[in-house]
Design a protein around this motif. Structure first.
Motif, PDB file in Angstrom:
ATOM      1  N   ALA A 342     -31.257 -72.054  74.037  1.00 37.15           N
ATOM      2  CA  ALA A 342     -31.903 -73.033  74.919  1.00 37.15           C
ATOM      3  C   ALA A 342     -31.784 -72.586  76.370  1.00 37.15           C
ATOM      4  CB  ALA A 342     -31.274 -74.412  74.736  1.00 37.15           C
ATOM      5  N   GLY A 343     -32.903 -72.162  76.965  1.00 35.46           N
ATOM      6  CA  GLY A 343     -32.952 -71.834  78.393  1.00 35.46           C
ATOM      7  C   GLY A 343     -32.024 -70.710  78.796  1.00 35.46           C
ATOM      8  N   LEU A 344     -31.888 -69.682  77.957  1.00 35.95           N
ATOM      9  CA  LEU A 344     -30.953 -68.600  78.238  1.00 35.95           C
ATOM     10  C   LEU A 344     -31.449 -67.735  79.396  1.00 35.95           C
ATOM     11  CD1 LEU A 344     -29.588 -67.058  74.930  1.00 35.95           C
ATOM     12  CD2 LEU A 344     -28.527 -68.686  76.460  1.00 35.95           C
ATOM     13  N   THR A 345     -30.568 -67.506  80.357  1.00 30.39           N
ATOM     14  CA  THR A 345     -30.798 -66.537  81.429  1.00 30.39           C
ATOM     15  C   THR A 345     -29.572 -65.653  81.511  1.00 30.39           C
ATOM     16  OG1 THR A 345     -32.244 -68.021  82.684  1.00 30.39           O
ATOM     17  CG2 THR A 345     -31.200 -66.222  83.903  1.00 30.39           C
ATOM     18  N   PHE A 346     -29.825 -64.338  81.518  1.00 37.51           N
ATOM     19  CA  PHE A 346     -28.703 -63.394  81.580  1.00 37.51           C
ATOM     20  C   PHE A 346     -29.134 -62.161  82.350  1.00 37.51           C
ATOM     21  CE2 PHE A 346     -26.196 -59.799  80.212  1.00 37.51           C
ATOM     22  CZ  PHE A 346     -24.903 -60.296  80.280  1.00 37.51           C
ATOM     23  N   ASP A 357     -34.740 -64.525  80.672  1.00 43.80           N
ATOM     24  CA  ASP A 357     -35.025 -65.457  81.760  1.00 43.80           C
ATOM     25  C   ASP A 357     -35.583 -66.747  81.170  1.00 43.80           C
ATOM     26  OD1 ASP A 357     -35.397 -66.638  84.174  1.00 43.80           O
ATOM     27  OD2 ASP A 357     -37.020 -65.334  84.843  1.00 43.80           O
ATOM     28  N   ASP A 358     -34.721 -67.771  81.089  1.00 44.59           N
ATOM     29  CA  ASP A 358     -35.097 -69.074  80.557  1.00 44.59           C
ATOM     30  C   ASP A 358     -35.696 -68.948  79.151  1.00 44.59           C
ATOM     31  OD1 ASP A 358     -35.231 -71.846  80.709  1.00 44.59           O
ATOM     32  OD2 ASP A 358     -37.279 -71.835  81.487  1.00 44.59           O
ATOM     33  N   PHE A 359     -35.001 -68.197  78.314  1.00 46.71           N
ATOM     34  CA  PHE A 359     -35.512 -67.918  76.966  1.00 46.71           C
ATOM     35  C   PHE A 359     -34.967 -68.949  75.984  1.00 46.71           C
ATOM     36  CE2 PHE A 359     -34.823 -65.703  72.850  1.00 46.71           C
ATOM     37  CZ  PHE A 359     -36.151 -65.529  72.510  1.00 46.71           C
ATOM     38  N   SER A 360     -35.874 -69.456  75.130  1.00 50.22           N
ATOM     39  CA  SER A 360     -35.486 -70.432  74.115  1.00 50.22           C
ATOM     40  C   SER A 360     -36.077 -70.023  72.775  1.00 50.22           C
ATOM     41  CB  SER A 360     -35.972 -71.841  74.487  1.00 50.22           C
ATOM     42  OG  SER A 360     -35.405 -72.269  75.709  1.00 50.22           O
ATOM     43  N   SER A 380     -29.101 -55.532  72.101  1.00 49.56           N
ATOM     44  CA  SER A 380     -27.674 -55.729  71.816  1.00 49.56           C
ATOM     45  C   SER A 380     -27.075 -56.835  72.671  1.00 49.56           C
ATOM     46  CB  SER A 380     -26.909 -54.418  72.037  1.00 49.56           C
ATOM     47  OG  SER A 380     -27.290 -53.454  71.069  1.00 49.56           O
ATOM     48  N   THR A 381     -27.610 -57.011  73.879  1.00 45.52           N
ATOM     49  CA  THR A 381     -27.149 -58.117  74.719  1.00 45.52           C
ATOM     50  C   THR A 381     -27.451 -59.453  74.050  1.00 45.52           C
ATOM     51  OG1 THR A 381     -27.477 -56.820  76.724  1.00 45.52           O
ATOM     52  CG2 THR A 381     -27.378 -59.210  76.970  1.00 45.52           C
ATOM     53  N   LEU A 382     -28.662 -59.564  73.464  1.00 49.82           N
ATOM     54  CA  LEU A 382     -29.009 -60.784  72.744  1.00 49.82           C
ATOM     55  C   LEU A 382     -28.037 -61.008  71.580  1.00 49.82           C
ATOM     56  CD1 LEU A 382     -30.954 -63.163  72.278  1.00 49.82           C
ATOM     57  CD2 LEU A 382     -32.299 -61.643  70.811  1.00 49.82           C
ATOM     58  N   ALA A 383     -27.699 -59.938  70.860  1.00 48.73           N
ATOM     59  CA  ALA A 383     -26.746 -60.076  69.758  1.00 48.73           C
ATOM     60  C   ALA A 383     -25.394 -60.569  70.259  1.00 48.73           C
ATOM     61  CB  ALA A 383     -26.594 -58.733  69.037  1.00 48.73           C
ATOM     62  N   ALA A 384     -24.937 -60.023  71.391  1.00 50.61           N
ATOM     63  CA  ALA A 384     -23.654 -60.458  71.946  1.00 50.61           C
ATOM     64  C   ALA A 384     -23.708 -61.908  72.398  1.00 50.61           C
ATOM     65  CB  ALA A 384     -23.267 -59.549  73.108  1.00 50.61           C
ATOM     66  N   PRO A 547     -39.059 -61.296  75.979  1.00 48.90           N
ATOM     67  CA  PRO A 547     -39.135 -61.323  74.517  1.00 48.90           C
ATOM     68  C   PRO A 547     -40.321 -62.145  74.027  1.00 48.90           C
ATOM     69  CG  PRO A 547     -36.989 -62.057  75.326  1.00 48.90           C
ATOM     70  CD  PRO A 547     -37.886 -61.971  76.487  1.00 48.90           C
ATOM     71  N   VAL A 548     -40.975 -61.639  73.001  1.00 50.88           N
ATOM     72  CA  VAL A 548     -42.101 -62.322  72.367  1.00 50.88           C
ATOM     73  C   VAL A 548     -41.815 -62.390  70.881  1.00 50.88           C
ATOM     74  CG1 VAL A 548     -44.587 -62.326  71.947  1.00 50.88           C
ATOM     75  CG2 VAL A 548     -43.690 -61.452  74.120  1.00 50.88           C
ATOM     76  N   ALA A 549     -41.948 -63.572  70.296  1.00 51.20           N
ATOM     77  CA  ALA A 549     -41.624 -63.771  68.878  1.00 51.20           C
ATOM     78  C   ALA A 549     -42.887 -64.037  68.092  1.00 51.20           C
ATOM     79  CB  ALA A 549     -40.647 -64.930  68.716  1.00 51.20           C
ATOM     80  N   GLY A 550     -42.846 -63.657  66.832  1.00 49.47           N
ATOM     81  CA  GLY A 550     -43.967 -63.903  65.941  1.00 49.47           C
ATOM     82  C   GLY A 550     -43.813 -63.101  64.670  1.00 49.47           C
ATOM     83  N   SER A 551     -44.753 -63.237  63.772  1.00 52.58           N
ATOM     84  CA  SER A 551     -44.748 -62.413  62.569  1.00 52.58           C
ATOM     85  C   SER A 551     -45.269 -61.026  62.905  1.00 52.58           C
ATOM     86  CB  SER A 551     -45.615 -63.062  61.489  1.00 52.58           C
ATOM     87  OG  SER A 551     -46.989 -63.010  61.888  1.00 52.58           O
ATOM     88  N   HIS A 552     -45.167 -60.115  61.926  1.00 54.02           N
ATOM     89  CA  HIS A 552     -45.673 -58.761  62.130  1.00 54.02           C
ATOM     90  C   HIS A 552     -47.154 -58.792  62.492  1.00 54.02           C
ATOM     91  CE1 HIS A 552     -46.100 -54.434  61.436  1.00 54.02           C
ATOM     92  NE2 HIS A 552     -47.160 -54.724  60.680  1.00 54.02           N
TER      93      HIS A 552
END
Length: 618
Positions: A342-346, A357-360, A380-384, A547-552
């Motif tokens: 929710a609203g991740l900024t790193f 940047d404000d990623f949900s 890897s940052t997202l994984a951490a 980041p962009v999410a979706g199916s293949h």
């Protein structure tokens, strides 16, 4: 870190060892017998013995003093034994605190091991240990010795006790009033010394750059300024010794002057010559040495103790939880997603470009997500972040409805398991390595996991579950396969594979990922091959715009970065069987390469056909 924290830490250390402190106080009472009896026995020896012409009586009284001194000497040995029982556990606590801080810095995301702070802080721990012991001794010595001497003076004559106590208290008040200023100057001296050390080290390690840039004068001027600052701090601290001398003069020598000046008046009041001499003995042999030890101890070692302990406490925070005393996990919400961002900024620095940047995003229970993108884009940052190993600048990470930041590390292991690229295998049996996260798994469960992940042949080659594993004899791929089986057996519902199969051949990698996809729970794969994205039900690609999410299918249609990755793999010779064979010839042989397998392109094509017409990548 403020001085009250130092005081509370010291008080807690003493309270935690009340029995040892009580034993120390008991032996201190015995040790103070000479201070209590010296003046009285000397007065009796003079008045009832030597002045009365009874030499033997005077010697008898002095013999009693000798016995008291012997008892005090025996008690002194016991005092030092008791002191060790108070000081050494405190030293061990500080050492654990330093090690905890160093390990935390070395194992956190973005951290790295650094021996210099450990060496410096370990030296600080020894300083605190030595000065803490010295402080306990001087404060204890003053309290018991001065208290015994004042009781002896009261027994001689209350008026004499008042004449001695008044200047003694004046000296103590002056010293106590000067302590805050001494503390501030000691802190400044320590900070100036550290700044000088950093400046000199920077100049020495970067001397080539200094010469190349023509910055010799500027660098020398900077180091010279630090030297001057340190010298000024040392001189100021040395001048503060005058206050210690003033305190000693008022509290230690002024009582002697007062007694000598008041002696005629005291004799006219009826005080005997022996009593006057006894009062002088109390002041010169008990009060003066005790006050001198207190002032020198607190003004020297005491200041070093406080400032050094401040540095330790400020650098190494006390662990907020441990094992059974961990913070309880908050109650989850009803039917929460497996992962909620929710609203991740790193970002890695205040001026750095944000990785997120404000990623949900929400991942439902049972989801299979592949995260792809060029190296260095933040996978890897997202994984951490999801695993709770690093804290976001803003936003929240929830696992199974629980904010991961509020869950103790020991409890996070029940929520997720993260398998990094560099797999850890320890020396021990294969079974111990595999059961590390699930000690109760029986042999049948372990062997089933080995078969599902295609690791049965490796287990048989090593000699079975009871065989001893030597990590140095395993290839990188074999270590990854063991770590994958270990994670598969873990009870955590969320598995994060951070390029954890990069040293496996494509078919064995597909076997491992397919096994995790069928495992109950949620799977996040930080992918290094595009086939991992094709296998996943959902894909997250790190694009230039974030980041962009979706199916293949969806990402092929709307993400240029994803299409470029697919095209890169479509024409990448490194994914071919010939490239795999070349790597094997060079000694980087992937696990499973000795089997007859379909190539990655064929595997992708087969899955594309099964999915209903995905683009052919070969």
């Amino acid at each position: 870190m403020s001085r009250p924290d130092v005081g509370r830490t010291t008080w807690r250390a003493l309270r935690a060892r009340r029995r040892e402190v009580g034993r120390l106080a008991a032996w201190s009472v015995v040790e103070s017998l000479p201070a209590l009896l010296a003046g009285l026995l000397v007065a009796r020896a003079v008045d009832q013995g030597f002045l009365a012409g009874r030499f033997a009586t005077g010697l008898a009284w002095l013999g009693g003093l000798a016995v008291a001194i012997l008892l005090g000497a025996v008690a002194t040995g016991r005092v030092y034994r008791s002191l060790g029982a108070v000081v050494e556990p405190f030293r061990d606590e500080l050492a654990r605190l330093v090690v905890h801080g160093a390990l935390h810095d070395a194992t956190r995301a973005g951290g790295h091991p650094d021996s210099a702070p450990v060496a410096r802080l370990t030296h600080h721990v020894e300083i605190v240990r030595d000065t803490f012991g010295g402080l306990v001794m001087v404060v204890r010595g003053f309290l018991f010795t001065a208290g015994a001497a004042l009781l002896g003076l009261l027994a001689l004559d209350p008026t004499v006790a008042v004449l001695v106590a008044a200047p003694l208290l004046t000296g103590l008040v002056v010293f106590a009033a000067a302590l805050p200023a001494m503390m501030a100057h000691q802190r400044t001296q320590v900070q100036a010394g550290e700044a000088l050390g950093r400046s000199a080290a920077t100049a020495l390690t970067g001397h080539r750059d200094v010469l190349a840039c023509g910055a010799e004068e500027r660098t020398v001027a900077e180091v010279d300024r630090r030297v001057s600052d340190h010298a000024d701090a040392e001189r100021t601290l040395a001048r503060m010794s005058a206050l210690r001398s003033l305190s000693l003069g008022l509290g230690g020598w002024l009582p002697v002057v007062v007694l000598l000046l008041a002696a005629p008046w005291l004799v006219r009041r009826g005080l005997s010559t022996g009593a006057v001499l006894g009062a002088l003995v109390y002041v010169t042999t008990s009060l003066q040495p005790a006050l001198h030890a207190l002032v020198q101890g607190l003004g020297g070692g005491g200041l070093r103790y406080a400032v050094t302990l401040e540095r330790i406490l400020a650098t190494c925070r006390t662990p907020s939880h441990s094992g059974s005393a961990a913070t309880p996990i908050p109650e989850p919400e009803a039917d929460p997603p497996a992962v909620r961002l929710a609203g991740l900024t790193f970002r890695y620095g205040p001026r750095a470009r944000p990785i997120l940047d404000d990623f949900s995003m929400d991942l439902p229970e049972g989801a299979h997500l592949a995260v792809v993108g060029p190296s260095g884009t933040g996978k890897s940052t997202l994984a951490a972040l999801v695993a709770g190993l690093v804290e976001p600048e803003r936003g929240m990470v929830h696992l199974a409805g629980r904010p991961v930041a509020a869950v103790a590390p020991a409890d996070r292991a029940a929520l997720r398991v993260l398998v990094p690229q560099e797999a850890y295998v320890f020396t021990g049996s294969l079974a111990d390595n595999l059961r590390y996260l699930c000690p109760d798994a029986d042999d049948t469960v372990v062997e089933t996991a080995l078969a599902r992940l295609g690791a049965g042949a490796l287990a048989r080659r090593l000699g079975g579950l009871a065989a001893t594993v030597a990590p140095a004899t395993l290839s990188a791929g074999e270590r990854q396969l063991i770590a994958a089986v270990r994670a598969y057996l873990a009870p955590a519902p969320l598995v994060i594979l951070d390029e954890a199969t990069c040293h496996l051949d494509p078919t064995l990698e597909a076997t491992v990922e397919s096994a995790f996809a069928r495992r109950p729970g949620t799977l996040v794969v930080i992918a290094h091959r595009i086939s991992s994205a094709v296998r996943a039900r959902r894909v997250l690609v790190f694009d230039e715009d974030g980041p962009v999410a979706g199916s293949h299918h969806e990402l092929l249609a709307r993400s240029p970065a994803y299409r470029e990755l697919v095209g890169h793999w479509d024409g990448d010779a490194s994914a071919s069987p010939a490239a795999e064979a070349d790597r094997a010839a060079d000694g980087d042989r992937p696990v499973g390469a000795d089997r007859v397998v379909t190539t990655e392109r064929a595997a992708v094509a087969e899955r594309a056909a099964a999915a209903g017409g995905l683009p052919h990548l070969g």
